[in-house]
Motif scaffolding. Sequence first.
Motif, PDB file in Angstrom:
ATOM      1  N   LEU A  66       0.837  -1.140  -0.238  1.00 26.18           N
ATOM      2  CA  LEU A  66      -0.056   0.248   0.006  1.00 26.18           C
ATOM      3  C   LEU A  66       0.856   1.018  -0.202  1.00 26.18           C
ATOM      4  CD1 LEU A  66      -2.333   1.355  -0.085  1.00 26.18           C
ATOM      5  CD2 LEU A  66      -2.466   0.765   2.451  1.00 26.18           C
ATOM      6  N   LYS A  67       2.209   0.810   0.430  1.00 22.84           N
ATOM      7  CA  LYS A  67       2.907   2.530   1.276  1.00 22.84           C
ATOM      8  C   LYS A  67       3.676   2.806  -0.635  1.00 22.84           C
ATOM      9  CE  LYS A  67       4.952   3.269   4.429  1.00 22.84           C
ATOM     10  NZ  LYS A  67       5.505   3.955   6.150  1.00 22.84           N
ATOM     11  N   GLU A  68       3.962   1.089  -0.584  1.00 23.38           N
ATOM     12  CA  GLU A  68       4.587   1.933  -2.620  1.00 23.38           C
ATOM     13  C   GLU A  68       3.734   2.365  -3.127  1.00 23.38           C
ATOM     14  OE1 GLU A  68       6.355  -1.849  -3.212  1.00 23.38           O
ATOM     15  OE2 GLU A  68       8.028  -1.419  -1.097  1.00 23.38           O
ATOM     16  N   HIS A  69       2.196   1.457  -3.436  1.00 27.06           N
ATOM     17  CA  HIS A  69       1.177   1.880  -4.482  1.00 27.06           C
ATOM     18  C   HIS A  69       0.899   3.663  -4.434  1.00 27.06           C
ATOM     19  CE1 HIS A  69      -2.032   1.744  -7.063  1.00 27.06           C
ATOM     20  NE2 HIS A  69      -2.829   1.755  -6.391  1.00 27.06           N
ATOM     21  N   MET A  70       0.856   4.494  -3.057  1.00 25.08           N
ATOM     22  CA  MET A  70       0.604   5.217  -3.059  1.00 25.08           C
ATOM     23  C   MET A  70       2.045   6.566  -3.414  1.00 25.08           C
ATOM     24  SD  MET A  70      -2.263   5.095  -1.464  1.00 25.08           S
ATOM     25  CE  MET A  70      -2.609   7.126  -1.140  1.00 25.08           C
ATOM     26  N   VAL A  71       2.821   6.238  -3.480  1.00 20.27           N
ATOM     27  CA  VAL A  71       3.729   6.975  -4.013  1.00 20.27           C
ATOM     28  C   VAL A  71       4.009   6.961  -5.318  1.00 20.27           C
ATOM     29  CG1 VAL A  71       5.884   7.213  -2.813  1.00 20.27           C
ATOM     30  CG2 VAL A  71       5.537   5.678  -2.763  1.00 20.27           C
ATOM     31  N   LEU A  73       1.105   7.476  -7.656  1.00 19.03           N
ATOM     32  CA  LEU A  73      -0.531   7.556  -7.940  1.00 19.03           C
ATOM     33  C   LEU A  73       0.066   8.811  -8.580  1.00 19.03           C
ATOM     34  CD1 LEU A  73      -2.688   6.906  -4.823  1.00 19.03           C
ATOM     35  CD2 LEU A  73      -2.800   5.822  -7.071  1.00 19.03           C
ATOM     36  N   GLU A  74      -0.685   9.160  -9.910  1.00 24.74           N
ATOM     37  CA  GLU A  74      -0.293   9.902 -10.597  1.00 24.74           C
ATOM     38  C   GLU A  74      -1.968  10.747 -10.408  1.00 24.74           C
ATOM     39  OE1 GLU A  74       1.234   9.588 -14.202  1.00 24.74           O
ATOM     40  OE2 GLU A  74       2.827   8.546 -13.496  1.00 24.74           O
ATOM     41  N   TRP A  75      -2.072  11.941  -9.819  1.00 27.22           N
ATOM     42  CA  TRP A  75      -3.462  12.593  -9.242  1.00 27.22           C
ATOM     43  C   TRP A  75      -2.649  13.348  -7.778  1.00 27.22           C
ATOM     44  CZ3 TRP A  75      -6.902  10.107  -5.264  1.00 27.22           C
ATOM     45  CH2 TRP A  75      -8.394  10.209  -5.550  1.00 27.22           C
ATOM     46  N   ASP A  76      -3.757  14.754  -8.615  1.00 25.62           N
ATOM     47  CA  ASP A  76      -2.846  16.005  -8.398  1.00 25.62           C
ATOM     48  C   ASP A  76      -4.601  16.722  -7.404  1.00 25.62           C
ATOM     49  OD1 ASP A  76      -1.071  16.289  -8.751  1.00 25.62           O
ATOM     50  OD2 ASP A  76      -1.139  16.508 -10.726  1.00 25.62           O
ATOM     51  N   GLY A  77      -4.020  17.790  -7.103  1.00 31.85           N
ATOM     52  CA  GLY A  77      -5.661  18.108  -6.252  1.00 31.85           C
ATOM     53  C   GLY A  77      -5.843  18.044  -4.476  1.00 31.85           C
ATOM     54  N   GLU A  78      -6.923  19.149  -3.516  1.00 29.15           N
ATOM     55  CA  GLU A  78      -7.416  18.300  -2.988  1.00 29.15           C
ATOM     56  C   GLU A  78      -7.478  17.017  -2.761  1.00 29.15           C
ATOM     57  OE1 GLU A  78     -10.637  20.171   0.206  1.00 29.15           O
ATOM     58  OE2 GLU A  78     -10.087  21.819  -1.735  1.00 29.15           O
ATOM     59  N   PHE A  83      -5.877  11.244  -0.476  1.00 26.52           N
ATOM     60  CA  PHE A  83      -6.364  10.366  -0.141  1.00 26.52           C
ATOM     61  C   PHE A  83      -5.017   9.727   0.195  1.00 26.52           C
ATOM     62  CE2 PHE A  83      -6.003   6.511  -2.498  1.00 26.52           C
ATOM     63  CZ  PHE A  83      -6.817   5.947  -2.663  1.00 26.52           C
ATOM     64  N   GLN A  84      -4.231  10.170  -0.286  1.00 25.52           N
ATOM     65  CA  GLN A  84      -1.885  10.297   0.193  1.00 25.52           C
ATOM     66  C   GLN A  84      -2.478  10.467   1.612  1.00 25.52           C
ATOM     67  OE1 GLN A  84      -0.858  13.491  -2.939  1.00 25.52           O
ATOM     68  NE2 GLN A  84      -0.882  11.901  -4.881  1.00 25.52           N
ATOM     69  N   ALA A  85      -2.490  11.135   2.382  1.00 21.74           N
ATOM     70  CA  ALA A  85      -2.231  10.935   3.485  1.00 21.74           C
ATOM     71  C   ALA A  85      -3.496   9.779   4.422  1.00 21.74           C
ATOM     72  CB  ALA A  85      -3.260  12.305   4.354  1.00 21.74           C
ATOM     73  N   TRP A  86      -4.486   9.725   3.274  1.00 21.88           N
ATOM     74  CA  TRP A  86      -5.469   8.175   4.551  1.00 21.88           C
ATOM     75  C   TRP A  86      -4.362   7.274   4.323  1.00 21.88           C
ATOM     76  CZ3 TRP A  86      -6.857   4.354   1.811  1.00 21.88           C
ATOM     77  CH2 TRP A  86      -7.088   3.653   2.516  1.00 21.88           C
TER      78      TRP A  86
END
Length: 116
Positions: A66-71, A73-78, A83-86
């Motif tokens: 999960l940690k590796e997947h979160m880094v 992610l190509e997604w911007d904005g609030e 989601f990245q914090a979660w």
Amino acid sequence: MKGQENGAYPGPARPTFTPAVVPDFGTYSHEQLLAMVEHADEHKIGAIGLRLQEAAQTIGEVGQGLKEHMVRLEWDGEGARAFQAWGADMSNATLHRAWRRADVTDARRTGPARSR
């Protein structure tokens, strides 16, 4: 909840996780501790310990994945930041659980848990 303090997360608050209360075995007498385990089946306890070790390994792999997947992610904005914090919180909590489970299992063989 992270992100709600400034209104960034408009949805309903999620319920918080309350960990189980673990007794302070250091306050028990030797007689009380012996009474807890004197009729235990050592083979069953060993088998449960092995299953817990396997579960800890799997939980650790899930948390790391999960940690590796979160880094990646190509997604911007609030929404992305929330989601990245979660995801960071979730993966860290998952890894912490795996480490704690491994520490408890290791303590059977080596002594007190390591601090992290």
